[in-house]
Design an enzyme around this catalytic site. Structure first.
Site, PDB file in Angstrom:
ATOM      1  N   HIS A   1      17.269  -8.578  17.158  1.00 16.41           N
ATOM      2  CA  HIS A   1      16.115  -9.359  16.703  1.00 16.41           C
ATOM      3  C   HIS A   1      16.448 -10.795  16.308  1.00 16.41           C
ATOM      4  O   HIS A   1      15.625 -11.466  15.706  1.00 16.41           O
ATOM      5  CB  HIS A   1      15.382  -8.666  15.556  1.00 16.41           C
ATOM      6  CG  HIS A   1      14.933  -7.280  15.867  1.00 16.41           C
ATOM      7  ND1 HIS A   1      14.198  -6.967  16.992  1.00 16.41           N
ATOM      8  CD2 HIS A   1      15.142  -6.110  15.230  1.00 16.41           C
ATOM      9  CE1 HIS A   1      13.966  -5.660  17.017  1.00 16.41           C
ATOM     10  NE2 HIS A   1      14.539  -5.115  15.961  1.00 16.41           N
TER      11      HIS A   1
ATOM     12  N   ARG B   1       9.508  -8.122  13.952  1.00 17.15           N
ATOM     13  CA  ARG B   1       8.144  -7.813  14.407  1.00 17.15           C
ATOM     14  C   ARG B   1       7.528  -8.895  15.282  1.00 17.15           C
ATOM     15  O   ARG B   1       6.385  -8.761  15.713  1.00 17.15           O
ATOM     16  CB  ARG B   1       7.258  -7.512  13.204  1.00 17.15           C
ATOM     17  CG  ARG B   1       7.741  -6.251  12.506  1.00 17.15           C
ATOM     18  CD  ARG B   1       6.819  -5.784  11.422  1.00 17.15           C
ATOM     19  NE  ARG B   1       7.508  -4.743  10.668  1.00 17.15           N
ATOM     20  CZ  ARG B   1       6.992  -4.126   9.630  1.00 17.15           C
ATOM     21  NH1 ARG B   1       5.787  -4.442   9.204  1.00 17.15           N
ATOM     22  NH2 ARG B   1       7.671  -3.201   8.999  1.00 17.15           N
TER      23      ARG B   1
ATOM     24  N   ARG C   1     -21.925 -19.418   1.166  1.00 19.15           N
ATOM     25  CA  ARG C   1     -21.057 -18.449   1.839  1.00 19.15           C
ATOM     26  C   ARG C   1     -21.342 -17.041   1.344  1.00 19.15           C
ATOM     27  O   ARG C   1     -21.365 -16.779   0.146  1.00 19.15           O
ATOM     28  CB  ARG C   1     -19.586 -18.770   1.547  1.00 19.15           C
ATOM     29  CG  ARG C   1     -19.131 -20.040   2.194  1.00 19.15           C
ATOM     30  CD  ARG C   1     -18.560 -19.720   3.565  1.00 19.15           C
ATOM     31  NE  ARG C   1     -17.845 -20.867   4.089  1.00 19.15           N
ATOM     32  CZ  ARG C   1     -16.828 -20.788   4.933  1.00 19.15           C
ATOM     33  NH1 ARG C   1     -16.401 -19.627   5.332  1.00 19.15           N
ATOM     34  NH2 ARG C   1     -16.247 -21.865   5.374  1.00 19.15           N
TER      35      ARG C   1
ATOM     36  N   PRO D   1       7.088 -13.054   4.431  1.00 22.57           N
ATOM     37  CA  PRO D   1       7.147 -14.404   3.879  1.00 22.57           C
ATOM     38  C   PRO D   1       5.759 -14.940   3.547  1.00 22.57           C
ATOM     39  O   PRO D   1       4.920 -15.128   4.412  1.00 22.57           O
ATOM     40  CB  PRO D   1       7.772 -15.225   5.017  1.00 22.57           C
ATOM     41  CG  PRO D   1       8.287 -14.242   6.000  1.00 22.57           C
ATOM     42  CD  PRO D   1       7.488 -13.004   5.826  1.00 22.57           C
ATOM     43  N   GLU D   2       5.548 -15.170   2.284  1.00 19.13           N
ATOM     44  CA  GLU D   2       4.340 -15.875   1.859  1.00 19.13           C
ATOM     45  C   GLU D   2       4.743 -17.320   1.602  1.00 19.13           C
ATOM     46  O   GLU D   2       5.909 -17.682   1.747  1.00 19.13           O
ATOM     47  CB  GLU D   2       3.777 -15.216   0.596  1.00 19.13           C
ATOM     48  CG  GLU D   2       3.183 -13.842   0.840  1.00 19.13           C
ATOM     49  CD  GLU D   2       1.675 -13.805   0.602  1.00 19.13           C
ATOM     50  OE1 GLU D   2       1.081 -14.865   0.331  1.00 19.13           O
ATOM     51  OE2 GLU D   2       1.090 -12.719   0.682  1.00 19.13           O
TER      52      GLU D   2
END
Length: 271
Positions: A91, A110, A152, A2-3
Site C-alpha cells: 500500500h 483504502r 436551509r 485523518p481529520e
DNA sequence: AGTGCGGCCTGTCCGC
DNA sequence: TGCGGACAGGCCGCAC
C-alpha cells in the site's frame, strides 16, 4: 482517519524536511487512488524545489515555481519522511524522492486519497475553488454561519460537514463540536439562532485547535519508519461512545445515522 | 439551488 | 480456527 488536525500535524511534521529541497525523482508504485496518479506528474515535478507547504481544508499543497502538488489522505492515507532506500511496504503508492536523500512516502490502504498536479494557482483548481472558509480563520464566524444557514432545511450536522460551507470539519469533530455547543445533531440548520451559532463556531474552533495542539505533543516522529503512521486520538466526548455515559451528565450517549454517517450525541446535553 | 445518495476500497470485527 | 459478509469513512459527482 485523518481529520483536519492530523493533516495539519502532518503538514508541520513534513515541512522542515521538504522546504527548499529539490525533487530528485518521483516513484509511482501504485497509481490507483481516488483518481489514478498522472504518469505525467513525475516529469512535471522533477528538479523542482518545494517552496511552500500549505493546507487547505484536508488538502496538502506542496508549492513549486512550476506548479503545485495536491495531496489528500482520504481516510487511510499517511505521509512519512524516510530514507529513499527504505523498504517498501504494501500500500505504499507514491514516493517524492528529494536530492538530499530524504523521501516523502504516501501509504494508503483504502485508496481514498489523491495525488494531483496543477500548474495553475491551486485555489483555482476544481477541487479547491468551491471550498468554504477555513474553520480556524476569522472568516468563519457567527455571522457567516448564521447567514449561510438561513432557509436551509438540512440538519445541522450535515450542514457543518458540507465542504462548501466550511472545509475540513469531518465526522468525528462534527459530533464533538455539536456536543460542546449543546446542539442536537438533527436540528434544522435554518432554525438555529445566531446566539447558538456563536457557540457552534466557537466550539468547532475549540475542538480542532485542541486536537492540533495534542497532535503536536503526542505525534510520533515523522522520520521514524516503524510504529504507527502517527495519528492520534484525542479524548472524545461522544464520538464512538454509543451506550456509554455522557462525560458531562452521565446520560447514555445515543447514536443515529445522518447523511449516511454515524452520529453521536447526548440526548440530555444537546437540544 | 439545495439536498440526498451511490460508489470507490480494504482492514477490522462479528457470527457461524 | 477459518471464512464470509457487513461496515466504516471522505467526498466527488450525479440525480432529483
Amino acid at each position: 482517519m485523518p481529520e483536519l488536525p492530523e493533516v495539519e500535524t502532518t503538514r508541520r511534521g513534513i515541512s522542515p524536511h521538504l522546504l527548499n529541497q529539490s525533487v530528485q525523482q518521483v516513484i509511482i508504485r501504485n497509481r490507483n487512488l481516488r483518481w489514478p496518479i498522472s504518469r505525467q506528474l513525475a516529469n512535471d515535478i522533477k528538479d523542482q524545489t518545494i517552496t511552500s507547504i500549505e493546507r487547505r481544508g484536508k488538502y496538502l499543497l506542496l508549492g513549486t515555481d512550476k506548479g503545485t502538488l495536491i495531496i489528500h489522505l482520504g481516510m487511510s492515507g499517511s505521509l512519512r519522511i524516510l530514507p529513499c532506500d527504505e523498504e517498501v511496504k504494501k500500500h505504499d503508492h507514491f514516493d517524492l524522492q528529494m536530492k538530499n536523500g530524504q523521501c516523502l512516502r504516501l501509504h494508503d490502504p483504502r485508496r481514498f486519497g489523491a495525488v494531483l498536479w496543477t500548474r495553475k494557482s491551486p485555489e483555482t483548481h476544481k477541487l479547491l475553488s468551491a471550498l468554504g472558509p477555513e474553520p480556524l480563520s476569522e472568516q468563519f464566524n457567527t455571522e457567516y454561519l448564521f447567514n449561510r444557514s438561513r432557509q436551509r432545511k438540512q440538519v445541522i450536522k450535515t450542514f457543518i460537514m458540507d465542504s462548501k460551507i466550511v472545509t475540513g470539519v469531518g465526522n468525528i469533530y462534527a459530533s464533538e463540536a455539536l456536543f460542546l455547543a449543546g446542539i442536537h445533531p438533527k436540528h434544522a440548520a435554518g432554525r438555529i439562532s445566531q446566539t447558538r451559532y456563536a457557540k457552534l463556531a466557537e466550539s468547532i474552533k475549540t475542538v480542532l485547535e485542541a486536537a492540533i495542539e495534542q497532535g503536536g505533543t503526542t505525534l510520533k516522529d515523522f522520520t521514524q519508519s516503524d510504529g504507527k503512521p502517527g495519528y492520534f486520538k484525542q479524548q472524545l466526548n461522544v464520538y464512538g461512545r454509543a451506550d456509554e455515559s455522557c462525560t458531562s451528565c452521565g446520560t447514555k450517549i445515543k447514536q443515529l445515522t445522518l447523511g449516511q454517517r454515524a452520529s453521536y450525541f447526548c440526548p440530555h446535553c444537546q437540544k
